[in-house]
Design a protein around this motif. Structure first.
Motif, PDB file in Angstrom:
ATOM      1  N   ASN A   2      68.642 -49.475 -41.900  1.00 22.52           N
ATOM      2  CA  ASN A   2      68.870 -48.180 -42.524  1.00 22.52           C
ATOM      3  C   ASN A   2      70.373 -47.911 -42.661  1.00 22.52           C
ATOM      4  N   ALA A   3      70.710 -46.868 -43.408  1.00 27.21           N
ATOM      5  CA  ALA A   3      72.108 -46.554 -43.710  1.00 27.21           C
ATOM      6  C   ALA A   3      72.910 -46.274 -42.443  1.00 27.21           C
ATOM      7  N   GLU A   4      72.314 -45.535 -41.514  1.00 27.13           N
ATOM      8  CA  GLU A   4      73.036 -45.190 -40.283  1.00 27.13           C
ATOM      9  C   GLU A   4      73.410 -46.447 -39.495  1.00 27.13           C
ATOM     10  N   THR A   5      72.475 -47.370 -39.342  1.00 29.90           N
ATOM     11  CA  THR A   5      72.741 -48.624 -38.624  1.00 29.90           C
ATOM     12  C   THR A   5      73.771 -49.457 -39.374  1.00 29.90           C
ATOM     13  N   PHE A   6      73.610 -49.550 -40.693  1.00 25.82           N
ATOM     14  CA  PHE A   6      74.555 -50.314 -41.505  1.00 25.82           C
ATOM     15  C   PHE A   6      75.972 -49.774 -41.305  1.00 25.82           C
ATOM     16  N   ASN A   7      76.148 -48.469 -41.398  1.00 23.17           N
ATOM     17  CA  ASN A   7      77.470 -47.860 -41.257  1.00 23.17           C
ATOM     18  C   ASN A   7      78.053 -48.051 -39.865  1.00 23.17           C
ATOM     19  N   VAL A  51      74.017 -48.734 -50.904  1.00 28.48           N
ATOM     20  CA  VAL A  51      75.468 -48.816 -50.776  1.00 28.48           C
ATOM     21  C   VAL A  51      76.028 -49.179 -52.144  1.00 28.48           C
ATOM     22  N   TRP A  52      77.265 -48.781 -52.413  1.00 31.21           N
ATOM     23  CA  TRP A  52      77.934 -49.158 -53.655  1.00 31.21           C
ATOM     24  C   TRP A  52      78.844 -50.335 -53.345  1.00 31.21           C
ATOM     25  N   VAL A  53      78.965 -51.271 -54.307  1.00 29.60           N
ATOM     26  CA  VAL A  53      79.804 -52.459 -54.131  1.00 29.60           C
ATOM     27  C   VAL A  53      80.768 -52.586 -55.302  1.00 29.60           C
ATOM     28  N   ASP A  54      81.867 -53.294 -55.064  1.00 26.30           N
ATOM     29  CA  ASP A  54      82.817 -53.568 -56.134  1.00 26.30           C
ATOM     30  C   ASP A  54      82.141 -54.420 -57.206  1.00 26.30           C
ATOM     31  N   GLY A  55      82.466 -54.138 -58.470  1.00 30.28           N
ATOM     32  CA  GLY A  55      81.961 -54.943 -59.564  1.00 30.28           C
ATOM     33  C   GLY A  55      80.597 -54.535 -60.087  1.00 30.28           C
ATOM     34  N   ILE A  60      73.149 -50.129 -54.758  1.00 23.06           N
ATOM     35  CA  ILE A  60      72.214 -51.233 -54.538  1.00 23.06           C
ATOM     36  C   ILE A  60      71.506 -50.988 -53.211  1.00 23.06           C
ATOM     37  N   ALA A  61      70.203 -51.161 -53.210  1.00 26.44           N
ATOM     38  CA  ALA A  61      69.420 -50.975 -51.985  1.00 26.44           C
ATOM     39  C   ALA A  61      69.910 -51.934 -50.905  1.00 26.44           C
ATOM     40  N   LEU A  62      69.977 -51.437 -49.673  1.00 26.31           N
ATOM     41  CA  LEU A  62      70.420 -52.293 -48.570  1.00 26.31           C
ATOM     42  C   LEU A  62      69.526 -53.515 -48.408  1.00 26.31           C
ATOM     43  N   SER A  63      68.266 -53.421 -48.824  1.00 23.39           N
ATOM     44  CA  SER A  63      67.366 -54.578 -48.766  1.00 23.39           C
ATOM     45  C   SER A  63      67.813 -55.677 -49.731  1.00 23.39           C
ATOM     46  N   HIS A  64      68.728 -55.346 -50.653  1.00 28.27           N
ATOM     47  CA  HIS A  64      69.250 -56.300 -51.627  1.00 28.27           C
ATOM     48  C   HIS A  64      70.722 -56.623 -51.372  1.00 28.27           C
ATOM     49  N   VAL A  65      71.150 -56.453 -50.114  1.00 26.79           N
ATOM     50  CA  VAL A  65      72.528 -56.723 -49.728  1.00 26.79           C
ATOM     51  C   VAL A  65      72.512 -57.577 -48.471  1.00 26.79           C
ATOM     52  N   ASP A  66      73.219 -58.713 -48.516  1.00 31.97           N
ATOM     53  CA  ASP A  66      73.360 -59.579 -47.349  1.00 31.97           C
ATOM     54  C   ASP A  66      74.820 -59.578 -46.920  1.00 31.97           C
ATOM     55  N   VAL A  67      75.085 -59.182 -45.690  1.00 32.08           N
ATOM     56  CA  VAL A  67      76.439 -59.207 -45.151  1.00 32.08           C
ATOM     57  C   VAL A  67      76.796 -60.660 -44.860  1.00 32.08           C
ATOM     58  N   VAL A  68      78.027 -61.042 -45.226  1.00 29.67           N
ATOM     59  CA  VAL A  68      78.505 -62.403 -44.978  1.00 29.67           C
ATOM     60  C   VAL A  68      79.858 -62.334 -44.284  1.00 29.67           C
ATOM     61  N   SER A  69      80.230 -63.429 -43.641  1.00 30.40           N
ATOM     62  CA  SER A  69      81.543 -63.493 -42.992  1.00 30.40           C
ATOM     63  C   SER A  69      82.632 -63.618 -44.060  1.00 30.40           C
TER      64      SER A  69
END
Length: 184
Positions: A2-7, A51-55, A60-69
């Motif tokens: 969820n957004a709170e955990t992500f933040n 969350v909003w992303v550059d470009g 985009i739904a957090l379910s469609h976002v993968d955090v990478v190093s």
């Protein structure tokens, strides 16, 4: 997540791979963005964590976002650019795909890129119309073929009227002329 955990785990500017349409396991050919977050995550409409992303202009739904190093981010960006160079023989135009640099492009950078993309798409118009014309002619020549007639009724008629008319569909030309108040 969820957004709170992500933040709580990831600050604005975190490198991510984002999938604006579908995740790769659902549609492998869909676009992916190798980018960074440009906002905190939030709940949209009381039900979707985004969350909003550059470009990319939309959230985009957090379910469609993968955090990478940071290392994975740099390697993915380099691989994406190398693939584009190999495929096109030149650096890609940064419109509608993975951004070439982070941040917001200036009008001086954006306008020529948009004009180049419009010119490229305009050049595709004639081959696409020729292909549609060939498909339409092939299907209409199959008189009595139940599958072809069904396809014409269910698929062809779902195309926009202007597209069908441009592809040589006489009925669509007549219907378009009638809707504009002109004689066919």
């Amino acid at each position: 997540m969820n957004a709170e955990t992500f933040n709580s785990r990831y600050p604005v500017g975190t490198p991510v791979v984002a999938y604006p349409a579908c995740r790769p396991e659902d549609h492998p050919g869909d676009r992916r963005l190798i980018t960074r977050t440009r906002s905190k995550a939030q709940v949209l409409g009381g039900h979707t964590d985004v969350v909003w992303v550059d470009g990319h202009s939309a959230c985009i739904a957090l379910s469609h976002v993968d955090v990478v190093s940071e290392d994975e981010f740099k390697a993915a960006r380099a691989a994406g650019t190398a693939a584009a160079v190999a495929e096109r023989g030149a650096l890609p135009v940064p419109v509608g795909g993975t951004p070439e640099r982070l941040g917001h492009a200036t009008p001086a950078e954006t306008v020529p890129a948009l004009l180049a993309t419009i010119k490229e798409l305009w050049g595709l118009q004639s081959p696409l119309i020729d292909a549609l014309n060939t498909v339409h002619q092939s299907m209409t020549s199959c008189v009595g073929d139940e599958w072809a007639e069904e396809w014409l009724g269910e698929v062809w008629t779902q195309l926009p009227l202007q597209v069908r008319a441009a592809a040589g569909d006489k009925d669509a030309v007549d219907e378009l002329a009638a809707s504009r108040g002109a004689a066919p």
